[in-house]
Design an enzyme around this catalytic site. Structure first.
Site, PDB file in Angstrom:
ATOM      1  CD  GLU A   1      -5.769   4.883  -0.836  1.00  0.00           C
ATOM      2  OE1 GLU A   1      -5.695   4.950   0.394  1.00  0.00           O
ATOM      3  OE2 GLU A   1      -6.844   4.725  -1.437  1.00  0.00           O
TER       4      GLU A   1
ATOM      5  CE1 TYR B   1      -3.580   2.704   1.107  1.00  0.00           C
ATOM      6  CE2 TYR B   1      -1.685   3.608   2.262  1.00  0.00           C
ATOM      7  CZ  TYR B   1      -2.964   3.758   1.760  1.00  0.00           C
ATOM      8  OH  TYR B   1      -3.615   4.952   1.902  1.00  0.00           O
TER       9      TYR B   1
END
Ligand code: GDP
Ligand code: MN
Length: 383
Positions: A189, A101
């Site tokens: 993101e 992530y």
């Protein structure tokens, strides 16, 4: 302004982040054609402005044309928590060894850009933050210096990336930070940032929000707004230079100046009502702008009564009154309008309104009186 996954990936690609090749399509036929070009297996991915598409059945692997067609047919038109799928992204499928992530956003409290990284990707990052916060590295960046490759490598190591992946992750973080800064993003993101079996680091998903106020600096990004999912009234408003935000209630609101509109929302809520919109007609609202604003408010079928709250400064009360009269001469108001005019030329404005004797228009002297009146009228309209 939120971008669809494939649009975010286009920005990623521009800044050197590795992404898989793919095509955006809107029909099952085009989905198959895209897959044939890309080569199997492919992933068929719903393009909507909401996460969790995989869990909702909006991300499917396909090994051949028949499967692409089947998934495309199932996913197009799908409702993913209120978001209807109009576009698919057909992407060459990746083999996944690990899901990481990465994100960059503005930490308003610290007044600094924040880079986050975790080797626990693919799941909701809020869950990682809540259950194992030590697995989510948070690094504040000096906005003037930017993110160096050394700092990015340190973040990757601290997050527990495999030793042979530290360079690849650092490259991805530096590129993601470049996307965030250079495109004037508020959020960039990647979840998951994947590791392939041959140890390549690649963005498998993209969530990018751009700062709408900085869009004038990026003419090439202006076409990226999702017109399929945009509220049509909000789009009309922005074309007319009117600040309009749709809300869930039944009382239409118009004011001039964001502050006045905000307090109008508050007094209506205090009087027991529920606003249908935020609308700031802005300073110097002339008759045409007022007429346009009235049409915008009434384009929302939920509106049962409207509160006009104008404090005249640059905006003159007589201009506003003329706008109202112009709007209602073309089409008489289908719902009650409560009008509070104060400030510059308020007397002239009120006199114009009184003389016009418009049906269904109710003057009010103060903001509180106006709020109470409009709430009562909206309730009356319920029958
Ligand atoms: P989201 O559910 O909206 O976050 O959509 P993602 O793009 O993150 O995809 C959800 C999940 O689908 C990913 O976490 C992967 O596990 C899986 N997935 C997506 N693309 C691929 C791919 O190319 N290959 C494989 N094997 N799985 C994929
Ligand atoms: Mn994802």
């Amino acid at each position: 302004m939120d971008l669809l996954e494939y649009q975010g990936k286009q920005l990623f690609g521009r800044h050197g982040l590795k992404v898989s090749p793919g095509r955006a399509v809107r029909t099952p036929e085009d989905a198959v054609a895209a897959a044939e070009e890309l080569g199997y297996p492919v992933v068929v991915k719903a393009q909507v402005l909401i996460g969790g598409r995989g869990k909702a059945g909006g991300v499917k692997l396909a090994a051949d044309a028949a499967q692409v067609r089947e998934h495309a047919q199932n996913i197009l038109g799908m409702d993913i928590r209120g978001h209807i799928v109009h576009t698919l992204w057909i992407e060459r499928a990746s083999e996944i060894a690990a899901e990481y992530y990465a994100s960059v956003l503005l930490d308003r409290k610290a007044k600094k850009p924040l880079v986050m990284f975790s080797v626990e990707g693919g799941v909701e990052i809020e869950q990682v933050a809540a259950e194992s916060p030590e697995k989510l590295v948070r690094h504040h960046v000096d906005a003037l210096e930017g993110l160096s490759h050394e700092q990015a490598a340190a973040i990757a190591r601290e997050g527990g990336a495999d030793a042979d992946l530290v360079e690849g992750v650092a490259d991805a973080l530096v590129a993601l930070y470049a996307v965030w800064v250079q495109e004037d993003a508020t959020l960039a993101e990647i979840n998951p940032l994947i590791v392939t079996p041959d140890r390549e680091v690649r963005a498998l998903d993209a969530k990018v929000s751009l700062d709408g106020n900085a869009l004038y600096r990026h003419p090439e990004n202006q076409s990226l707004s999702d017109t399929d999912n945009e509220d049509p009234i909000e789009r009309r408003a922005s074309e007319q230079g009117i600040q309009y935000v749709k809300l869930d209630g039944d009382i239409g609101i118009l004011g001039n100046g964001a502050g006045l509109v905000m307090s109008t929302l508050d007094v209506v809520a205090q009087a027991g009502g529920s606003p249908a919109n935020f609308l700031d007609a802005g300073g110097g609202s002339d008759a045409t702008k007022v007429k346009n604003a009235v049409e915008l408010i009434l384009a929302n079928d939920a509106v049962k009564a409207v509160l006009f709250n104008i404090f005249g400064g640059i905006t003159r009360g007589d201009e506003v009154a003329r706008g109202l009269i112009a709007a209602f001469t073309d089409a008489p108001p289908p719902v009650p309008f409560v009008v509070r005019l104060d400030g510059t030329n308020d007397l002239e404005g009120r006199k114009l309104l009184t003389d016009a004797a418009l049906a269904n228009v109710y003057p009010a002297a103060t903001m509180n009186e106006a709020a109470q009146k409009v709430v009562a009228l909206a309730a009356g309209a319920h029958g």
